[in-house]
Design a protein around this motif. Structure first.
Motif, PDB file in Angstrom:
ATOM      1  N   THR A  85       0.851  -1.184   0.000  1.00 14.49           N
ATOM      2  CA  THR A  85       0.000   0.000   0.000  1.00 14.49           C
ATOM      3  C   THR A  85       0.886   1.232   0.000  1.00 14.49           C
ATOM      4  N   GLY A  86       0.287   2.349  -0.297  1.00  8.90           N
ATOM      5  CA  GLY A  86       1.009   3.607  -0.297  1.00  8.90           C
ATOM      6  C   GLY A  86       0.039   4.730  -0.001  1.00  8.90           C
ATOM      7  N   ASN A  87       0.556   5.948  -0.067  1.00  9.73           N
ATOM      8  CA  ASN A  87      -0.282   7.115   0.192  1.00  9.73           C
ATOM      9  C   ASN A  87      -0.464   7.909  -1.083  1.00  9.73           C
ATOM     10  N   CYS A  88      -1.629   8.516  -1.219  1.00 10.25           N
ATOM     11  CA  CYS A  88      -1.956   9.348  -2.366  1.00 10.25           C
ATOM     12  C   CYS A  88      -1.112  10.625  -2.304  1.00 10.25           C
ATOM     13  N   LYS A  93      -3.868  10.301   1.921  1.00 16.36           N
ATOM     14  CA  LYS A  93      -4.578   9.181   2.547  1.00 16.36           C
ATOM     15  C   LYS A  93      -4.067   7.863   1.963  1.00 16.36           C
ATOM     16  N   LEU A  94      -4.237   6.805   2.743  1.00 18.46           N
ATOM     17  CA  LEU A  94      -3.787   5.477   2.352  1.00 18.46           C
ATOM     18  C   LEU A  94      -4.534   4.991   1.109  1.00 18.46           C
ATOM     19  N   ILE A  95      -3.817   4.363   0.206  1.00 11.02           N
ATOM     20  CA  ILE A  95      -4.409   3.735  -0.980  1.00 11.02           C
ATOM     21  C   ILE A  95      -4.325   2.228  -0.769  1.00 11.02           C
ATOM     22  N   PRO A  96      -5.482   1.533  -0.665  1.00 11.14           N
ATOM     23  CA  PRO A  96      -5.439   0.070  -0.525  1.00 11.14           C
ATOM     24  C   PRO A  96      -4.753  -0.566  -1.731  1.00 11.14           C
ATOM     25  N   ALA A  97      -4.084  -1.670  -1.503  1.00 14.81           N
ATOM     26  CA  ALA A  97      -3.304  -2.315  -2.559  1.00 14.81           C
ATOM     27  C   ALA A  97      -4.152  -2.766  -3.730  1.00 14.81           C
ATOM     28  N   PHE A  98      -5.451  -3.073  -3.497  1.00 19.40           N
ATOM     29  CA  PHE A  98      -6.296  -3.580  -4.578  1.00 19.40           C
ATOM     30  C   PHE A  98      -6.988  -2.466  -5.363  1.00 19.40           C
ATOM     31  N   CYS A 113      -8.593  11.723  -6.971  1.00 19.58           N
ATOM     32  CA  CYS A 113      -7.653  12.799  -6.626  1.00 19.58           C
ATOM     33  C   CYS A 113      -6.784  13.234  -7.802  1.00 19.58           C
ATOM     34  N   PHE A 114      -6.741  12.439  -8.850  1.00 22.48           N
ATOM     35  CA  PHE A 114      -5.860  12.737  -9.977  1.00 22.48           C
ATOM     36  C   PHE A 114      -6.489  13.846 -10.813  1.00 22.48           C
ATOM     37  N   ALA A 115      -5.888  15.028 -10.789  1.00 25.81           N
ATOM     38  CA  ALA A 115      -6.446  16.189 -11.502  1.00 25.81           C
ATOM     39  C   ALA A 115      -5.308  17.102 -11.936  1.00 25.81           C
TER      40      ALA A 115
END
Length: 122
Positions: A85-88, A93-98, A113-115
């Motif tokens: 996992t990692g952070n955005c 915030k945490l990004i779940p691995a899936f 969040c991608f903008a």
């Protein structure tokens, strides 16, 4: 020594009526169905090849299964249990691995969040 994770293909095969029935690796009974699955160099009833966590039928959710720690898993559960996992980069915030993500250079983002940094348009 750490065991490495592996992904394996799943093949659906039609049973030929003139061949000897194969034994199922899951239940040890003969496969008399019209179709069988071949995975991990073994044969399975469609109902017997399931994810050890969520019990989904692996032949229905894709053509790949994952193994680690003596578990047979679907992709989602494999990533949930063993994925990184990692952070955005935008919201931290945490990004779940899936979860599906967007990547830009070394940054990783939630899809929402991608903008554009200039106009904030996704």
């Amino acid at each position: 020594m750490q065991k490495r994770e592996k992904s394996f293909g799943i093949q659906m095969l039609s049973v030929q009526p003139d061949t000897k029935p194969k034994g199922c690796a899951g239940c040890n009974r003969k496969i008399k169905d019209r179709y069988l699955l071949k995975a991990l160099d073994k044969y399975w009833h469609e109902d017997c090849l399931k994810c050890a966590c969520c019990d989904c039928r692996l032949g229905e959710v894709g053509s790949t299964l994952y193994t680690k720690a003596n578990l047979i898993l679907c992709r989602r559960d494999y990533l949930r249990l063993f994925g990184v996992t990692g952070n955005c980069a935008a919201c931290s915030k945490l990004i779940p691995a899936f979860e599906m993500v967007m990547r830009a250079k070394e940054n990783v983002y939630h899809l929402d969040c991608f903008a554009c940094q200039l106009c904030n348009q996704r």
